[in-house]
Design an enzyme around this catalytic site. Structure first.
Site, mmCIF file in Angstrom:
data_model
loop_
_atom_site.group_PDB
_atom_site.id
_atom_site.type_symbol
_atom_site.label_atom_id
_atom_site.label_comp_id
_atom_site.label_asym_id
_atom_site.label_seq_id
_atom_site.Cartn_x
_atom_site.Cartn_y
_atom_site.Cartn_z
ATOM 1 N N ARG A 46 40.982 35.432 60.783
ATOM 2 C CA ARG A 46 41.408 36.197 59.405
ATOM 3 C C ARG A 46 43.017 36.391 59.865
ATOM 4 N NH1 ARG A 46 39.557 39.004 54.753
ATOM 5 N NH2 ARG A 46 40.828 38.988 53.501
ATOM 6 N N ARG A 57 41.489 37.140 47.930
ATOM 7 C CA ARG A 57 41.801 37.636 48.933
ATOM 8 C C ARG A 57 43.111 38.985 49.203
ATOM 9 N NH1 ARG A 57 37.579 35.861 51.665
ATOM 10 N NH2 ARG A 57 36.707 33.496 51.342
ATOM 11 N N LEU A 63 45.780 40.705 51.783
ATOM 12 C CA LEU A 63 46.698 39.887 52.442
ATOM 13 C C LEU A 63 46.790 40.487 53.144
ATOM 14 C CD1 LEU A 63 48.415 36.953 49.870
ATOM 15 C CD2 LEU A 63 47.175 36.746 52.008
ATOM 16 N N ASN A 74 51.307 40.352 42.658
ATOM 17 C CA ASN A 74 49.784 40.364 42.358
ATOM 18 C C ASN A 74 49.827 40.958 40.258
ATOM 19 O OD1 ASN A 74 46.939 40.204 42.512
ATOM 20 N ND2 ASN A 74 46.897 42.393 42.754
ATOM 21 N N HIS A 95 46.711 42.364 37.996
ATOM 22 C CA HIS A 95 44.932 43.426 38.608
ATOM 23 C C HIS A 95 44.939 42.866 37.064
ATOM 24 C CE1 HIS A 95 42.249 46.007 40.652
ATOM 25 N NE2 HIS A 95 42.901 46.939 39.435
ATOM 26 N N ASP A 103 45.677 47.102 45.979
ATOM 27 C CA ASP A 103 46.126 47.897 44.755
ATOM 28 C C ASP A 103 46.506 48.546 43.800
ATOM 29 O OD1 ASP A 103 44.243 45.306 44.132
ATOM 30 O OD2 ASP A 103 42.489 46.262 43.221
HETATM 31 C C1 GRF Z 1 42.161 37.367 36.592
HETATM 32 O O1 GRF Z 1 42.306 38.185 34.950
HETATM 33 C C2 GRF Z 1 43.457 38.404 37.738
HETATM 34 O O2 GRF Z 1 43.995 39.100 36.739
HETATM 35 C C3 GRF Z 1 42.359 38.557 38.666
HETATM 36 O O3 GRF Z 1 41.784 36.923 38.258
HETATM 37 C C4 GRF Z 1 41.711 36.419 37.466
HETATM 38 C C5 GRF Z 1 42.464 35.121 37.310
HETATM 39 O O4 GRF Z 1 42.017 34.937 36.467
HETATM 40 N N1 GRF Z 1 42.647 39.181 40.281
HETATM 41 P P1 GRF Z 1 42.847 32.841 36.487
HETATM 42 O O5 GRF Z 1 42.437 32.301 36.936
HETATM 43 O O6 GRF Z 1 44.262 32.984 36.509
HETATM 44 O O7 GRF Z 1 41.831 31.811 34.586
#
Ligand code: GRF
Length: 214
Positions: A69, A95, A97, A111, A113, A165
């Protein structure tokens, strides 16, 4: 100078597409210079290729082996770093990081979420209507929101820190949960908001880095 974005994806890449479309429309104020993925079959990779963007598949073959990893993170950091991004966007990158990766891009990784996160790293979120709901973390937060019978969920864009998160919130939107919602219908409505927020956040960060760029 161009504000340069590297985007990492593991799935369909519809959020990446929102960035690419905004860029093509001349509305992003930034350029997607690199798309990376841990999955060869991620459709997001195709989206990058279709736009003639440098794209790399960097496989993590033994996710539970710490040495493998760490080596994978080093490879990923090297290939992303080769494109000198101002911002690294985790757009459905599945993943975690570590601090070692993040140290290569200090305060430059964001990111998205698909749930509401609190500003204080706590376990609950206060909604705009004054409800207190649990903060949902991890990879299954859309089914979790449904399973818990919550009336509302949402999405968050945040800076990435070594804590999963967590990290300073850049944008957030609430999404009501409808009685007839399935995981798919709810996630699709959340993603509508995610795409809108992501473009707005990138515009803001790129603009803050020097205004409209060419
Ligand atoms: C999104 O809902 C994001 O928040 C989550 O994965 C999804 C990605 O969607 N982590 P896409 O691949 O951009 O369609």
């Amino acid at each position: 100078m161009t504000y340069r974005i590297a985007v990492l994806v593991s799935g369909s890449g519809s959020n990446l597409q929102a960035l690419l479309d905004a860029e093509a429309a001349g509305e992003l104020g930034a350029q997607v210079v690199f798309v990376g993925s841990d999955r060869a079959d991620a459709f997001g990779v195709q989206r990058g290729l279709q736009r003639n963007i440098a794209t790399a598949f960097v496989p993590l073959r033994q996710p539970r082996n710490p040495a493998v990893r760490a080596a994978w993170e080093g490879q990923l950091a090297a290939v992303v770093g080769a494109f000198s991004p101002d911002l690294v966007v985790l757009a459905g990158f599945m993943r975690v990081l570590s601090a070692a990766f993040l140290a290569h891009f200090p305060n430059q990784v964001i990111n998205q979420h698909p749930a509401l996160l609190p500003p204080d790293g706590g376990d609950t979120v206060r909604t705009s209507s004054g409800l207190t709901i649990p903060a949902l973390r991890g990879a299954h937060v859309v089914p979790d929101a449904l399973a818990r019978g919550l009336p509302v969920t949402g999405c968050t864009i945040h800076r990435v820190t070594p804590t999963i998160d967590d990290g300073p919130i850049l944008a957030q939107a609430e999404v009501p949960i409808l009685p007839e919602d399935s995981v798919e219908s709810l996630h699709e409505r959340i993603k509508l908001e995610e795409r809108r927020l992501l473009v707005a956040v990138v515009q803001r960060l790129a603009g803050g880095a020097g205004g409209a760029r060419s």
